[in-house]
Motif scaffolding. Structure first.
Motif, PDB file in Angstrom:
ATOM      1  N   THR A  75      -5.993  13.628  -5.517  1.00  0.00           N
ATOM      2  CA  THR A  75      -4.633  13.160  -5.273  1.00  0.00           C
ATOM      3  C   THR A  75      -3.687  14.307  -5.608  1.00  0.00           C
ATOM      4  N   ASN A  76      -2.942  14.764  -4.614  1.00  0.00           N
ATOM      5  CA  ASN A  76      -2.113  15.965  -4.816  1.00  0.00           C
ATOM      6  C   ASN A  76      -0.637  15.717  -4.552  1.00  0.00           C
ATOM      7  N   ALA A  77      -0.252  14.454  -4.342  1.00  0.00           N
ATOM      8  CA  ALA A  77       1.154  14.131  -4.120  1.00  0.00           C
ATOM      9  C   ALA A  77       1.363  12.659  -4.425  1.00  0.00           C
ATOM     10  N   GLY A  78       2.598  12.292  -4.696  1.00  0.00           N
ATOM     11  CA  GLY A  78       2.899  10.921  -5.064  1.00  0.00           C
ATOM     12  C   GLY A  78       2.666   9.919  -3.955  1.00  0.00           C
ATOM     13  N   MET A  79       2.752  10.370  -2.688  1.00  0.00           N
ATOM     14  CA  MET A  79       2.636   9.432  -1.584  1.00  0.00           C
ATOM     15  C   MET A  79       1.199   9.087  -1.203  1.00  0.00           C
ATOM     16  N   VAL A  80       0.207   9.748  -1.810  1.00  0.00           N
ATOM     17  CA  VAL A  80      -1.177   9.563  -1.372  1.00  0.00           C
ATOM     18  C   VAL A  80      -1.600   8.097  -1.431  1.00  0.00           C
ATOM     19  N   GLN A  81      -1.274   7.414  -2.528  1.00  0.00           N
ATOM     20  CA  GLN A  81      -1.712   6.022  -2.633  1.00  0.00           C
ATOM     21  C   GLN A  81      -0.969   5.105  -1.674  1.00  0.00           C
ATOM     22  N   PHE A  82       0.151   5.580  -1.091  1.00  0.00           N
ATOM     23  CA  PHE A  82       0.923   4.758  -0.163  1.00  0.00           C
ATOM     24  C   PHE A  82       0.715   5.167   1.301  1.00  0.00           C
ATOM     25  N   LYS A  83      -0.257   6.050   1.543  1.00  0.00           N
ATOM     26  CA  LYS A  83      -0.453   6.569   2.896  1.00  0.00           C
ATOM     27  C   LYS A  83      -0.643   5.443   3.908  1.00  0.00           C
ATOM     28  N   ASP A  84      -1.495   4.466   3.587  1.00  0.00           N
ATOM     29  CA  ASP A  84      -1.755   3.381   4.520  1.00  0.00           C
ATOM     30  C   ASP A  84      -0.558   2.443   4.663  1.00  0.00           C
ATOM     31  N   VAL A  85       0.285   2.401   3.643  1.00  0.00           N
ATOM     32  CA  VAL A  85       1.508   1.595   3.744  1.00  0.00           C
ATOM     33  C   VAL A  85       2.465   2.241   4.736  1.00  0.00           C
ATOM     34  N   PHE A  86       2.610   3.563   4.656  1.00  0.00           N
ATOM     35  CA  PHE A  86       3.494   4.271   5.584  1.00  0.00           C
ATOM     36  C   PHE A  86       3.014   4.138   7.029  1.00  0.00           C
ATOM     37  N   THR A  87       1.690   4.150   7.238  1.00  0.00           N
ATOM     38  CA  THR A  87       1.159   4.080   8.606  1.00  0.00           C
ATOM     39  C   THR A  87       1.052   2.641   9.113  1.00  0.00           C
ATOM     40  N   GLY A  88       1.297   1.667   8.225  1.00  0.00           N
ATOM     41  CA  GLY A  88       1.234   0.274   8.642  1.00  0.00           C
ATOM     42  C   GLY A  88      -0.132  -0.364   8.480  1.00  0.00           C
ATOM     43  N   ARG A  89      -1.123   0.378   7.983  1.00  0.00           N
ATOM     44  CA  ARG A  89      -2.457  -0.182   7.830  1.00  0.00           C
ATOM     45  C   ARG A  89      -2.566  -1.127   6.638  1.00  0.00           C
ATOM     46  N   GLU A  90      -1.663  -0.968   5.699  1.00  0.00           N
ATOM     47  CA  GLU A  90      -1.686  -1.792   4.493  1.00  0.00           C
ATOM     48  C   GLU A  90      -0.324  -2.425   4.296  1.00  0.00           C
ATOM     49  N   LYS A  91      -0.329  -3.700   3.898  1.00  0.00           N
ATOM     50  CA  LYS A  91       0.914  -4.417   3.645  1.00  0.00           C
ATOM     51  C   LYS A  91       1.045  -4.684   2.151  1.00  0.00           C
ATOM     52  N   ARG A  92       2.257  -4.516   1.615  1.00  0.00           N
ATOM     53  CA  ARG A  92       2.514  -4.823   0.210  1.00  0.00           C
ATOM     54  C   ARG A  92       3.680  -5.808   0.140  1.00  0.00           C
ATOM     55  N   ASP A  93       3.756  -6.521  -0.987  1.00  0.00           N
ATOM     56  CA  ASP A  93       4.799  -7.535  -1.106  1.00  0.00           C
ATOM     57  C   ASP A  93       6.126  -6.953  -1.572  1.00  0.00           C
ATOM     58  N   SER A  94       6.219  -5.627  -1.634  1.00  0.00           N
ATOM     59  CA  SER A  94       7.479  -4.972  -1.977  1.00  0.00           C
ATOM     60  C   SER A  94       7.702  -3.807  -1.027  1.00  0.00           C
ATOM     61  N   SER A  95       8.936  -3.669  -0.517  1.00  0.00           N
ATOM     62  CA  SER A  95       9.244  -2.581   0.418  1.00  0.00           C
ATOM     63  C   SER A  95       9.797  -1.359  -0.297  1.00  0.00           C
ATOM     64  N   ARG A 125      17.106  -0.593  -9.252  1.00  0.00           N
ATOM     65  CA  ARG A 125      17.607  -0.560  -7.871  1.00  0.00           C
ATOM     66  C   ARG A 125      16.586  -1.143  -6.897  1.00  0.00           C
ATOM     67  N   GLY A 126      15.815  -2.099  -7.399  1.00  0.00           N
ATOM     68  CA  GLY A 126      14.950  -2.898  -6.541  1.00  0.00           C
ATOM     69  C   GLY A 126      13.585  -2.323  -6.234  1.00  0.00           C
ATOM     70  N   HIS A 127      13.163  -1.298  -6.952  1.00  0.00           N
ATOM     71  CA  HIS A 127      11.861  -0.694  -6.688  1.00  0.00           C
ATOM     72  C   HIS A 127      10.791  -1.308  -7.598  1.00  0.00           C
ATOM     73  N   PHE A 182       9.485   1.698   2.205  1.00  0.00           N
ATOM     74  CA  PHE A 182       8.575   1.419   3.310  1.00  0.00           C
ATOM     75  C   PHE A 182       9.338   0.633   4.377  1.00  0.00           C
ATOM     76  N   GLY A 183      10.136   1.368   5.159  1.00  0.00           N
ATOM     77  CA  GLY A 183      10.906   0.736   6.215  1.00  0.00           C
ATOM     78  C   GLY A 183      12.108  -0.041   5.708  1.00  0.00           C
ATOM     79  N   ASP A 184      12.532   0.208   4.485  1.00  0.00           N
ATOM     80  CA  ASP A 184      13.680  -0.499   3.904  1.00  0.00           C
ATOM     81  C   ASP A 184      14.914   0.396   4.030  1.00  0.00           C
ATOM     82  N   TYR A 185      15.311   1.093   2.971  1.00  0.00           N
ATOM     83  CA  TYR A 185      16.476   1.971   3.067  1.00  0.00           C
ATOM     84  C   TYR A 185      16.070   3.319   3.637  1.00  0.00           C
ATOM     85  N   PHE A 186      17.088   4.135   3.963  1.00  0.00           N
ATOM     86  CA  PHE A 186      16.770   5.437   4.564  1.00  0.00           C
ATOM     87  C   PHE A 186      17.649   6.512   3.942  1.00  0.00           C
ATOM     88  N   LYS A 187      18.144   7.441   4.729  1.00  0.00           N
ATOM     89  CA  LYS A 187      18.758   8.660   4.209  1.00  0.00           C
ATOM     90  C   LYS A 187      19.945   8.394   3.293  1.00  0.00           C
TER      91      LYS A 187
END
Length: 897
Positions: free
Chosen positions: A42-62, A21-23, A101-106
């Protein structure tokens, strides 16, 4: 799919489901957070993506999906003592996650979750319920999520509203946040419930019992809080963060009431059972469950570079390991066992986490070493606890003091919670408030002060987001000169428009040949000029406070620098060359150590400076001189081969598959630099390196030693630094040879002969001293008293000297033939006492050790020794007469004195 999937099948099914499904499937990040200095692990799955969520880091996949390894343990308040005694508590667990990361939502997130749970896993709809946020603290209730769940076919009476505590998620007091929605599975009403036992109805999904089990949590990150308690601001790109614990999902899918009954643990428990020689049972297997859980944490933490120690992450690991070892002792395991259980973990989980297999030798060695160390102190520690309990019984108290808990912790390596558990098992408790006060007095060694990326001033983050990354010019050609534009000037943490002569400021350029300190390599120094050379700034240091941003710390010597102007940047090239040689040498050293000492060797830190290199590595024994020479020979052979160094830009996964070595603690992007200094050595590295291996010149180890348990350090030099060291060493050899009137080649023989002569002279001086003391005390035997049918003599001889005393005591004991001799004296304000007893008196029950121990109390000291001769010391020499007189009293009684 089969109804009873294995945990591995569930993990793979989840990742494959979201890949389709595109992930982007993303590997688990290390347990030591690489982008959050506030987290212990590291205590949660989102830890490595923290900077992606805040916009500090850009990745080539959303979109991304992971199975993230997590550890939750440590700190003053934790539930470590619950692990093994409940169905769900763990120190290590896996968190399945899908992220937007700013792609799909609820709408998509809810549809994905429901499809996977009901279709892929096949869980019965009638046993599922979901929760949504009911609206609190100024945030409206999540009606949208409610309707989306209903649209999936969830009965409206199974969509329950819960409050802020249960269904609102925030990264902290500030940052992204939003409502969340959970999926719960009904395990059965036969499970005990405290509410029902109290005559009240079970609270369902909101109850603390296990009748309803949360298996999935969807976080809808749609707000941001700029300041604590400030109003929420809608995010321009709402995101999704999902967490689904593999252990819980496996228990539900496999029809188990306890996570320990799933295949994730059964293979490990069977190994514990084999070692114990007893079958595992749910009722009596608490200790086995502790060992099974803690062995998983140990395997993963050690493979990610954490080692047992007395502070920070290492202390948490030590507590976990020692708790498991102690439970092994409770089960009767007297031989080393923990590493064998950890080996089963590696065997079972290496397919999903290959780093376990890669680090197997080292992981097992760390476990073996820690258990050997702990077992040496366990018996002593238990005796101290027994003594503490005896004192509590005498005083009528029920709580061991904080000072005693701290003593056990600091001296015998007893984690405070292990002491507490042992005490509670016997009906007592520990004064933990007092313990923490003692810890604070000792700089609170267990307190986690932050690590990973350095905590940085927010100005650097703001600049990074506004300006983007600085372009580093140092890789191409000579790479020590270049032109760039001044993008920002900082003074005292604030942006300014210009900097003039005499000011110390920070310059940010869009392009620079200066290397910012990272990966152990020190930053460059040099000069920046502007206005045709009229403006000059001396570059004193260069840092990377946030990824991609290069900041030059400069002192303006002449003229004025302004934002927006073009400048010329020039690196001190000779210093750069020395740093490059030392950095490349660390790569060759790393590989040579693996070849000589074993593949378990891992880099544990490094410093690359212009005048030396320092390399820390994991290894448990002291390398021999021959092994270190072999390492030197290997490195210098590669240097002489003068092979061309190669640099490739590769995808991270491809680089690892090619055999490139990644350094622990380094944060890598999806694209990495792969440096091959010599065909034998290929590593991921962003530093600067030599063009050919021969540019290193010469490699020479200066020192090697241990710096922590299982960690050793080599300091070395290369090139001109190595030549300078050899010349200085040669000068010292010549100077020493001249002093001894010999040649450097004959120096060792002359030193040996001199040492032998010195020892002979010392022996003769000692003999003369004994004879002198004996001669000056010709009538000393007349002072001997008849006590209890034997001769007892106590004399004072100053200054005190234990060697003289021993010779004199032997002579006097021989001359009295049957009795006790005591000699006392003072030296440097302290008292020394020696007691000698003839053989026949020893047989009567008199012991020199017992006698001197009692005499030492008079001078405020302690002592002991053998039955025929013993000595003691004490700080109060003024009480020597009383101590010597006491001998006569002690020998009046029976031999048990």
């Amino acid at each position: 799919m089969p109804s009873a999937l294995t945990a591995s099948q569930i993990r793979e099914a989840f990742l494959k489901f979201f890949e389709e499904r595109g992930h982007r499937r993303v590997a688990s990040s290390p347990l030591v957070p690489q982008n959050d200095p506030t987290l212990l692990f590291t205590n949660a799955g989102m830890v490595q993506f923290k900077d992606v969520f805040t916009g500090r880091e850009k990745r080539d996949s959303s979109r991304a999906t992971t199975s993230q390894k997590c550890v939750r343990a440590g700190g003053k308040h934790n539930d470590l003592d619950n692990v093994g005694y409940t169905a769900r508590h763990h120190t290590f667990f896996e968190m399945l996650g899908n992220f937007s990361f700013g792609d799909y939502f609820k709408a998509e997130a809810i549809a994905f979750a429901w499809e996977f749970v009901t279709k892929t896993l096949g869980l019965p709809v009638e046993r599922l319920a979901v929760t949504v946020f009911n609206g609190e603290q100024g945030v409206p209730w999540d009606e949208e999520a409610f309707e989306l769940w209903a649209k999936q076919g969830v009965s409206r009476d199974r969509i329950l509203k819960l409050g802020y505590k249960d269904n609102f998620w925030a990264m902290g007091d500030t940052g992204p946040c939003g409502p969340c929605s959970e999926i719960h599975f009904h395990q059965g009403d036969d499970i005990p419930c405290a509410e029902v036992a109290a005559g009240k109805p079970c609270q369902g999904v909101a109850c603390d019992c296990d009748r309803w089990l949360e298996i999935w949590n969807l976080v809808f990150m749609q707000f941001e809080r700029k300041e604590k308690d400030a109003p929420l601001i809608p995010l321009p790109k709402p995101s999704i963060d999902t967490g689904a614990g593999l252990e819980r999902i496996a228990s539900v899918v496999q029809g188990k009431r306890s996570n320990y009954d799933t295949d994730l643990f059964q293979g490990i428990l069977s190994r514990v059972s084999e070692l114990v020689g007893k079958p595992y049972t749910q009722e009596g297997g608490a200790s086995m469950r502790v060992i099974a859980d803690h062995s998983r944490s140990a395997a993963f933490l050690i493979s990610d570079g954490v080692q047992p120690s007395n502070e920070g992450r290492g202390y948490v690991l030590r507590r976990i390991m020692r708790r498991a070892i102690r439970h092994g002792s409770l089960l009767g395991l007297s031989e080393l066992f923990f590493f064998k259980v950890v080996d089963r973990v590696i065997e079972l989980m290496s397919d999903a986490y290959p780093e376990l297999r890669e680090g197997r030798t080292f992981v097992l060695e760390v476990c073996r070493h820690e258990e050997e160390t702990f077992r040496r102190t366990l018996d002593r520690g238990m005796k101290l606890i027994d003594e503490g309990i005896a004192k509590l019984n005498q005083s009528g108290e029920k709580k061991l003091s904080g000072a005693e808990v701290f003593y056990l912790h600091g001296t015998y390596g007893f984690p405070w919670d292990l002491t507490q558990i042992i005490l509670r098992e016997r009906g007592y408790d520990a004064d933990l408030d007092g313990f923490w006060k003692e810890m604070e007095k000792e700089a609170d060694k267990n307190k986690f002060g932050g690590s990973g990326d350095k905590a940085v001033n927010s100005i650097y983050q703001t600049l990074s987001e506004r300006l983007g990354p600085s372009e580093f010019l140092g890789y191409e050609g000579e790479g020590h000169e270049g032109e760039g534009s001044v993008r920002a000037i900082l003074k005292d943490g604030h942006e300014v428009g210009q900097a003039t002569a005499g000011e110390t400021v920070e310059l940010v350029l869009d392009r620079t040949p200066f290397y910012g300190e990272s990966g152990g390599q020190q930053g460059d120094s040099g000069q920046i000029t502007g206005h045709g050379g009229k403006a000059v700034a001396q570059v004193q240091d260069v840092q990377r406070p946030v990824p991609g941003l290069i900041v030059h710390h400069v002192q303006v010597k002449e003229g004025t620098f302004q934002v927006g102007e073009m400048v010329q940047a020039g690196v001190d090239n000779q210093r750069r060359k020395s740093i490059r040689a030392n950095h490349s040498a660390t790569h060759l050293l790393h590989k040579a150590l693996k070849m000589v000492l074993g593949d378990h060797v891992k880099q544990a830190g490094s410093v690359v400076a212009p005048d030396f290199l320092r390399f820390d590595f994991s290894h448990f024994s002291v390398p021999t001189a021959e092994q270190l020479e072999q390492v030197e020979d290997i490195v210098n052979t590669w240097v002489r081969e003068n092979t061309e160094a190669q640099t490739r830009i590769m995808k991270l996964d491809e680089a690892k598959k090619s055999g490139a070595v990644a350094m622990f603690g380094e944060k890598y992007g999806e694209t990495v630099r792969v440096v091959t200094v010599h065909p034998q050595s290929t590593e991921l590295c962003g530093g600067t390196h030599v063009r050919r291996s021969g540019d290193i010149g010469l490699f020479k180890i200066l020192s090697e030693g241990g710096i922590a348990s299982g960690v050793r350090r080599i300091t070395a030099v290369t090139g001109l630094g190595a030549l300078q060291y050899l010349r200085e060493t040669e000068r010292e050899l010549r100077r020493a040879a001249d002093l001894l009137k010999t040649s450097p080649k004959e120096l060792s023989k002359r030193v040996e002969a001199t040492q032998k002569r010195v020892k002979e002279l010392e022996r003769k001086v000692e003999e003369v001293a004994v004879k002198a003391q004996t001669a000056s005390n010709k009538d000393v035997l007349e002072q001997a008293r008849e006590v209890n049918g034997m001769k007892v003599l106590a004399i004072r001889v100053d200054p005190a000297d234990d060697k003289v005393y021993r010779g004199l005591a032997d002579q006097l004991r021989d001359r009295i033939r049957s009795g006790v001799v005591a000699i006392g004296g003072e030296k440097d304000g302290k008292a020394l006492i020696l007691v000698a007893v003839t053989k026949d008196v020893v047989e009567k029950g008199f012991s020199a050790g017992n006698l001197v121990r009692e005499m030492a109390k008079e001078v405020g000291g302690k002592g002991g020794g053998k039955a025929d001769m013993a000595q003691a010391g004490g700080p109060d020499a003024s009480k020597l007469p009383a101590a010597l007189d006491k001998l006569y009293e002690l020998t009046k009684g029976p031999g048990a004195a």
